[in-house]
Write an enzyme that holds these catalytic residues in place. Structure first.
Site: not given
Ligand SMILES: [Zn+2]
Length: 676
Positions: A90, A277, A279, A282
């Site tokens: 950017d 969650c 993932c 988690c």
């Molecule tokens: Zn998670």
């Protein structure tokens, strides 16, 4: 040079690939924003652990710190970050805006040259960012200055890919003007700028309007980057609007504030008793173990969660486009917040425009998620085509049969369908009245006529849409007598309308059939009627071209009784594709279409040399397409011709006309049959 390839489409969404100097990436994609010095997660881990293909960093920050600048100039930005994949940079536009830096802080040409010298894969011009609150005059001034700088910058790009940002604030007409000007310059990708404050204020509807306005004029061979959109709850909808690149600083910003991103919204860790969650973060932690960490350590864990969730949602988006389910995914995500559903409804106002870019034939089921589902591009396209092309417009007897539209009509309304097969169209026309609109009997197998799944109790807006569509279609059919067959489906409530057009209502099929004239049976009549309907639907061939049907015969499936082939002696001319309900011609079928005067809309003309490869069975590549009708859509069954207008093959168009003309990579028409 062509770098973008489109492999599948839905709405304005494109499943594609983009080739940079550091490899090819799959789109739509998400780039995490990486700080050159203080990245809490190593950039190489973003690829290895999270699967991110590409990252974005800020060249203004690199340039304004000696230790970053020297290393980047000597060893390149890839060494500086320790990332081997493609890197976008950017220019500092947002920093200029966010920190109110003075105009002379960054030289617009210098910053482009700098990005080139640190070997960025995609650099960005220094444009001017307008706050959503500034008013039209200032937004226009900023946009004009951005266009002026773009003009100067584009000459500096060398072999770097360069991003030309579209500005114009919240004003669609300014975005259009900016897109028209930028499209003429030699850019490789177009960010839509000024989106961050809109995202922060949940002004998703504005993002929809300005994105559609910009997309209208941007060349299809350049990806569109929704600059600053890092919240997974908007990915599906933004992809449906045709955004290919996304970037996320949100994963870190939200984590620093103790907030977790989900495709359904944002949750503050302190409000949770459980981690909802799956993932790795988690799964390995509990609320207690996360709260026991230092603030800094906790932020890193939340960042990782945010990255896992964002990456997974982008994979969901790509999978949905390849299956043709993105509209549904976006409509489900829209349920996460009222501003998102508002934005989804704003998008529906543009649905005619979106439908033109969506493939004509599809195979996926459409599951009702609310009245918005009735505006699915596949449904809108199907209804439009019935109104424009259904070849039978005049009859003595019009029969209307309410139907849920979810299963083969000839199975759930066997008696009436079988009876109607005996008649010519000027004696009887049968129209099923389904929640998604009227379906003439001849089109009951065309997608999405029986792939829509609706609940038995329908909301009142859906019923109103169904009624409007019925009225529109019936206005185009002249009839002497009308009949309504009462049946238990949600569209039965439209009987009131049937009474208004003087339809006689029956609740028994036998009674209704008794009112019709007696006809001599003719085994060939029904399938010829269907084929005439499909010729008109697919290729605009008028129904009076009856000579085409002379000497033809049909082969039927032994189990379902459906048409499988249309033949002339033993030569197969057309196959009925079971998943789309459309006819696919063979070479002999294509020759018949040519004799019947098929319009140029369904011919794709190739360079002669490339046409030889098509004649041998290869697919037609975009870069060798020399001429194509401006109204050709993707998903059509088309004829492939060489430049002498000789047929070399037939196949399904994967791209629209404008895409075939602008993309340099990929397949334009997937060849089904070829000359040799
Ligand atoms: Zn998670």
């Amino acid at each position: 040079m062509g770098r973008f390839e489109i492999k599948a489409k839905e709405g304005l969404a494109r499943l594609g690939s983009y080739t940079t100097n550091h490899g090819t990436v799959k789109t739509p994609l998400l780039m995490p924003v990486v700080h050159p010095g203080k990245s809490s997660i190593r950039p190489s881990a973003l690829n290895e652990d999270f699967g991110f293909q590409m990252v974005i960093t800020n060249s203004y920050i690199i340039n304004s710190h000696d230790r970053f600048r020297e290393k980047a100039l000597n060893e390149g930005v890839h060494e500086l970050l320790g990332f081997n994949g493609p890197i976008m940079t950017d220019s500092g536009t947002f920093q200029m805006y966010f920190h109110s830096l003075p105009e002379e802080e960054i030289d617009p040409l210098e910053i482009v040259r700098f990005q080139k010298s640190i070997r960025s894969d995609i650099g960005t011009i220094l444009d001017v960012f307008s706050d959503p609150g500034v008013g039209k005059l200032k937004a226009e001034e900023d946009s004009h200055l951005s266009i002026e700088r773009a003009r100067l910058s584009v000459g500096e790009k060398g072999d770097m890919l360069l991003a030309g940002t579209i500005q114009g604030g919240v004003y669609p007409e300014l975005r259009e003007e900016s897109a028209k000007a930028m499209a003429k310059m030699d850019f490789d990708i177009h960010p839509i700028g000024g989106v961050v404050p809109l995202m922060e204020r949940y002004r998703y509807s504005d993002i929809v309007d300005i994105t559609i306005a910009a997309k209208r004029y941007l060349p299809p061979n350049r990806p569109v980057h929704l600059f600053g959109c890092g919240h997974p709850m908007f990915f599906a909808q933004a992809a449906l609007l045709g955004c290919d690149f996304f970037d996320s600083a949100s994963y870190a910003k939200f984590a620093d504030a103790g907030r977790m991103l989900f495709p359904t919204g944002t949750v503050h860790l302190k409000n949770l008793r459980e981690l909802p969650c799956s993932c790795p973060i988690c799964s390995a932690n509990s609320i207690e173990s996360l709260m026991a960490l230092s603030e800094e350590e906790r932020a890193i864990e939340l960042m990782k969660h945010n990255l896992y969730v964002s990456a997974a949602e982008m994979r969901n988006v790509r999978q949905a486009i390849s299956e043709g389910n993105l509209f549904e995914l976006a409509s489900m995500r829209a349920r996460s917040h009222p501003t998102l559903i508002q934005a989804f409804r704003v998008m529906i106002k543009h649905i005619e425009e979106i439908t033109k870019e969506s493939p004509v034939s599809n195979t996926s089921a459409i599951l009702y998620t609310g009245w918005e589902s009735l505006n699915h591009p596949s449904i809108v396209g199907f209804q439009n085509r019935i109104n424009e092309r259904y070849p039978f417009r005049k009859t003595n007897n019009l029969i209307l049969v309410p139907h849920l539209g979810d299963r083969p009509y000839s199975e759930t309304a066997k008696q009436i369908t079988n009876a109607v097969r005996r008649y010519k169209h000027d004696e009887v026309i049968l129209v099923f009245v389904t929640p998604m609109g009227p379906v003439p009997w001849e089109y009951e197998h065309v997608h999405p006529a029986q792939q829509c799944v609706f609940p038995k109790e329908l909301d009142s807006i859906s019923l109103e849409i169904a009624l409007n569509r019925l009225q529109t279609t019936l206005q185009q059919i002249t009839f002497e007598n009308a009949y309504w067959l009462s049946r238990e489906t949600p569209t039965e409530v439209l009987q009131e309308y049937a009474v208004n057009i003087d339809a006689v209502c029956y609740s028994s099929v036998e009674d209704l059939l008794d009112s019709l004239p007696v006809m001599e049976p003719d085994d060939d009549r029904w399938w010829k009627r269907k084929i005439q309907g499909l010729f008109a639907y697919q290729w605009k061939i008028p129904a009076d071209q009856l000579f085409m049907l002379k000497n033809l015969s049909a082969a039927f499936s032994r189990t379902t009784g459906k048409i499988r082939y249309i033949k002339s002696d033993d030569d197969i001319l057309f196959t009925l594709v079971p998943t789309t309900g459309l006819l696919a011609p063979t070479i002999s079928g294509a020759e018949l279409l040519l004799r019947s005067g098929i319009t140029d809309q369904y011919k794709v003309i190739m360079d002669n040399e490339a046409a030889e490869f098509v004649a041998k069975g290869k697919s037609a590549l975009t870069k060798f397409v020399t001429h194509v009708h401006p109204e050709l859509r993707s998903g059509e069954e088309v004829l492939i011709m060489n430049s002498e207008n000789t047929l070399v093959g037939v196949g399904r168009s994967l791209l629209s006309s404008s895409e075939m003309q602008s993309l340099q990579r990929g397949v334009a028409v997937q060849t089904r049959h070829s000359l040799q």
